[in-house]
Design an enzyme around this catalytic site. Structure first.
Site, PDB file in Angstrom:
ATOM      1  N   ASP A  72     -18.856   5.904  17.530  1.00  0.00           N
ATOM      2  CA  ASP A  72     -17.573   5.941  16.801  1.00  0.00           C
ATOM      3  C   ASP A  72     -16.408   5.529  17.696  1.00  0.00           C
ATOM      4  OD1 ASP A  72     -15.956   6.308  14.622  1.00  0.00           O
ATOM      5  OD2 ASP A  72     -15.905   8.495  14.736  1.00  0.00           O
TER       6      ASP A  72
ATOM      7  N   LEU B 234     -40.063   1.771  23.759  1.00  0.00           N
ATOM      8  CA  LEU B 234     -38.934   2.511  23.200  1.00  0.00           C
ATOM      9  C   LEU B 234     -38.796   2.148  21.721  1.00  0.00           C
ATOM     10  CD1 LEU B 234     -36.138   4.104  23.698  1.00  0.00           C
ATOM     11  CD2 LEU B 234     -35.129   1.832  23.873  1.00  0.00           C
TER      12      LEU B 234
ATOM     13  N   ARG C  74     -15.223   1.276   2.825  1.00  0.00           N
ATOM     14  CA  ARG C  74     -14.199   0.588   3.624  1.00  0.00           C
ATOM     15  C   ARG C  74     -13.768  -0.711   2.938  1.00  0.00           C
ATOM     16  NH1 ARG C  74     -15.011   1.604  10.060  1.00  0.00           N
ATOM     17  NH2 ARG C  74     -15.371   3.841   9.871  1.00  0.00           N
TER      18      ARG C  74
ATOM     19  N   HIS D  24     -15.561  -3.750  16.989  1.00  0.00           N
ATOM     20  CA  HIS D  24     -16.961  -3.771  16.550  1.00  0.00           C
ATOM     21  C   HIS D  24     -17.788  -4.718  17.415  1.00  0.00           C
ATOM     22  CE1 HIS D  24     -15.989  -1.224  13.244  1.00  0.00           C
ATOM     23  NE2 HIS D  24     -15.294  -2.110  12.583  1.00  0.00           N
TER      24      HIS D  24
HETATM   25  C1  IPE Z   1     -19.599   7.583  11.402  1.00  0.00           C
HETATM   26  O1  IPE Z   1     -18.324   7.151  11.762  1.00  0.00           O
HETATM   27  C2  IPE Z   1     -20.445   6.408  11.080  1.00  0.00           C
HETATM   28  C3  IPE Z   1     -20.730   5.512  12.192  1.00  0.00           C
HETATM   29  C4  IPE Z   1     -20.408   5.686  13.439  1.00  0.00           C
HETATM   30  C5  IPE Z   1     -21.478   4.333  11.834  1.00  0.00           C
HETATM   31  P1  IPE Z   1     -17.117   7.175  10.719  1.00  0.00           P
HETATM   32  O2  IPE Z   1     -15.925   6.688  11.451  1.00  0.00           O
HETATM   33  O3  IPE Z   1     -17.489   6.460   9.488  1.00  0.00           O
HETATM   34  O4  IPE Z   1     -17.010   8.734  10.385  1.00  0.00           O
HETATM   35  P2  IPE Z   1     -15.805   9.602   9.875  1.00  0.00           P
HETATM   36  O5  IPE Z   1     -15.282   8.933   8.641  1.00  0.00           O
HETATM   37  O6  IPE Z   1     -14.783   9.630  10.946  1.00  0.00           O
HETATM   38  O7  IPE Z   1     -16.388  10.951   9.619  1.00  0.00           O
HETATM   39  C1  IPE Z   2     -17.499   3.099  14.347  1.00  0.00           C
HETATM   40  O1  IPE Z   2     -16.173   2.788  14.618  1.00  0.00           O
HETATM   41  C2  IPE Z   2     -18.244   1.943  13.729  1.00  0.00           C
HETATM   42  C3  IPE Z   2     -18.449   2.082  12.277  1.00  0.00           C
HETATM   43  C4  IPE Z   2     -18.187   3.155  11.577  1.00  0.00           C
HETATM   44  C5  IPE Z   2     -18.994   0.925  11.612  1.00  0.00           C
HETATM   45  P1  IPE Z   2     -15.050   2.971  13.541  1.00  0.00           P
HETATM   46  O2  IPE Z   2     -14.885   1.689  12.788  1.00  0.00           O
HETATM   47  O3  IPE Z   2     -15.279   4.168  12.699  1.00  0.00           O
HETATM   48  O4  IPE Z   2     -13.793   3.185  14.471  1.00  0.00           O
HETATM   49  P2  IPE Z   2     -12.616   4.239  14.273  1.00  0.00           P
HETATM   50  O5  IPE Z   2     -13.239   5.577  14.070  1.00  0.00           O
HETATM   51  O6  IPE Z   2     -11.842   3.790  13.074  1.00  0.00           O
HETATM   52  O7  IPE Z   2     -11.839   4.153  15.532  1.00  0.00           O
HETATM   53 MG    MG Z   3     -14.791   6.124  12.901  1.00  0.00          MG
END
Ligand code: IPE
Ligand code: IPE
Ligand code: MG
Length: 235
Positions: free
Chosen positions: A14, A125, A65, A31
């Site tokens: 995240d 792995l 999203r 990303h």
């Molecule tokens: C969880 O992250 C999903 C991934 C890392 C793929 P999110 O950014 O979607 O989670 P929330 O919305 O903060 O809980």
């Molecule tokens: C995690 O990063 C990747 C996915 C959920 C695809 P985020 O896109 O949730 O990044 P933040 O949490 O908005 O910083």
């Molecule tokens: Mg996130």
């Protein structure tokens, strides 16, 4: 006493968006950089001797999203998988996807299936990518399957139910790491995480290093896992 290496580590990757926004960059750049980190962590996991890593790449809630961001993430997944096959083969990595495949586009589904088949015999792995994954969705799909197959309720126990899940054959995660300072599970490995240890770090995923990964493993090794019993035990 020599402490055991976790057999299975789950990672909630995240913070990509915040990493980019902090730099005035589009979220896409976060990303993109996140993919690089995932590659390094898979390498590190193989080196350390972990049996399996599960990487949360796209949750079932992430379908909510903006369409543009979903497109970017799906495009990155597709190109990464295409580029990654050789390195999976060289590294002995068995690639698997857990999640709701019905919602993925046919071309991504196809590249996932090809990569799974090509790497099926690799043993060093297992790298499990959670894509379009939600723990509750996985459980509901498992229950539907049990009902469809008219499974005898008397036979149902923890082990049998685990075998109905996408993660069938992979031991439950010993350790779950989440980056970016959020301290929640966000629907990741809901059933499987019943006795997982958690490691939360403020580091944003694009800044997460193999060194910090090792630190998380070390931290795990210091924990006393009791599984509801009284005496201490490592695993
Ligand atoms: C969880 O992250 C999903 C991934 C890392 C793929 P999110 O950014 O979607 O989670 P929330 O919305 O903060 O809980
Ligand atoms: C995690 O990063 C990747 C996915 C959920 C695809 P985020 O896109 O949730 O990044 P933040 O949490 O908005 O910083
Ligand atoms: Mg996130």
């Amino acid at each position: 006493m020599k402490r055991a290496i976790p057999r299975h580590i789950g990672i909630i990757m995240d913070g990509n968006g915040r990493w980019a926004e902090m730099r005035g960059l589009p979220r896409f750049e976060g990303h993109k950089r996140g993919v690089e980190r995932a590659r390094e962590i898979i390498d590190a996991a193989g080196t350390v001797g972990v049996d399996a890593v599960s990487l949360y790449a796209f949750s079932i809630e992430n379908w909510k999203r903006p369409e543009d961001e979903i497109k970017v993430i799906m495009g990155l997944l597709e190109s990464t998988l295409k580029n990654q096959l050789e390195s999976f083969m060289n590294g002995g990595v068995r690639f698997r996807v857990i999640g709701n495949r019905e919602r993925l586009s046919p071309n991504i589904r196809e590249i996932i299936e090809l990569t799974e088949q090509a790497t099926a015999a690799n043993r060093r792995l297992t790298a499990q990518f959670a894509i379009s994954y939600g723990g509750r969705d996985e459980i509901i799909r498992a229950v539907k399957r049990a009902l469809r197959e008219r499974l005898d309720p008397e036979r149902l126990d923890d082990a049998l139910f685990s075998d109905l899940l996408d993660t069938a054959g992979i031991p439950d995660p010993d350790l779950i790491i989440r980056t970016s300072g959020e301290q929640r599970i966000s629907n990741f490995l809901t059933w499987q995480s019943a006795y997982a240890e958690f490691f939360f770090t403020d580091t944003l995923w694009p800044d997460f290093t193999p060194e910090e990964f090792l630190e998380a493993i070390h931290d795990f090794q210091m924990r006393d896992r009791r599984f509801g019993k009284v005496k201490g035990g490592v695993r």
